[in-house]
Motif scaffolding. Sequence first.
Motif, PDB file in Angstrom:
ATOM      1  N   GLY A   1      -5.001  -2.230   2.269  1.00 36.23           N
ATOM      2  CA  GLY A   1      -4.068  -1.570   3.172  1.00 36.23           C
ATOM      3  C   GLY A   1      -4.718  -0.461   3.962  1.00 36.23           C
ATOM      4  O   GLY A   1      -4.412  -0.252   5.147  1.00 36.23           O
TER       5      GLY A   1
ATOM      6  N   VAL B   1      -4.360  -1.094  -2.263  1.00 36.42           N
ATOM      7  CA  VAL B   1      -4.519   0.165  -1.541  1.00 36.42           C
ATOM      8  C   VAL B   1      -5.766   0.125  -0.663  1.00 36.42           C
ATOM      9  O   VAL B   1      -5.750   0.563   0.487  1.00 36.42           O
ATOM     10  CB  VAL B   1      -4.578   1.338  -2.537  1.00 36.42           C
ATOM     11  CG1 VAL B   1      -5.078   2.613  -1.859  1.00 36.42           C
ATOM     12  CG2 VAL B   1      -3.200   1.569  -3.134  1.00 36.42           C
TER      13      VAL B   1
ATOM     14  N   HIS C   1       0.842  -1.204   0.000  1.00 36.33           N
ATOM     15  CA  HIS C   1       0.000   0.000   0.000  1.00 36.33           C
ATOM     16  C   HIS C   1       0.881   1.260   0.000  1.00 36.33           C
ATOM     17  O   HIS C   1       0.717   2.158  -0.831  1.00 36.33           O
ATOM     18  CB  HIS C   1      -0.911  -0.059   1.229  1.00 36.33           C
ATOM     19  CG  HIS C   1      -1.623   1.204   1.570  1.00 36.33           C
ATOM     20  ND1 HIS C   1      -2.971   1.394   1.334  1.00 36.33           N
ATOM     21  CD2 HIS C   1      -1.201   2.342   2.167  1.00 36.33           C
ATOM     22  CE1 HIS C   1      -3.332   2.585   1.750  1.00 36.33           C
ATOM     23  NE2 HIS C   1      -2.267   3.188   2.275  1.00 36.33           N
TER      24      HIS C   1
END
Length: 227
Positions: free
Chosen positions: A139, A136, A97
Amino acid sequence: MNAAGNNQRRNSRAVFPEPEHPKGQTARAGRSPELHQERAVQTRLQVLEAAALLFDQRGYAGTSIKDVADEVGMTKGAVYFHYPTKEALTIAVVEAHYARWPLLLQAAQSKGLGPLDTLIELLDQTAATFQDDPIVRGGARLQMEQPLPKGTLPTPYVGWIELLRQLLAEAQEAGELREGVTPDAAANTLIATFFGTQHIASRLDRRGELVRRWADTRELLFYALRA
């Protein structure tokens, strides 16, 4: 000065800080072995993406290694070969991430824009990444939950605040900030607003409308910031 000189002068020099852990809290869960064969690297990436997808959908507590194995059609033992513990897999998702952000910054800086427009480009692309990138998204949820012992995962937001402070200081130096706006206050406000927007979008529609929501917010914010 020639055009090349002007571009060199205008290009942002900001850098994304390394992820920050609380002082004295830098422990790592067990790390997976280093693999260099292309097939093994691709398999590890598949496991990582599957884990991120499940973490985003179910959270840390609701995701098991068996769930990840089922998602990629592997045995639990095969997943454990790449990531020896659930904690190691969690850390790997968060590290992946964070690895996205310096690349997005470099892409924004490569366009040769002024500092404020570089910042806008960066945040626009970040919104798109939060909307579309499973690593992303996974994360981000793990960062919100902070499921591991304190200090194992980086402290969220501080790197972003520092990066935006750098960009806004460059904008101030270039005469792009409205009089009375300070880089520190603007950076804190922008980060609170951006991450608040993505959190609301996550809760309301799983970030399906994040890019649109951010575009509306951005217009108001940068109208107040730009000289």
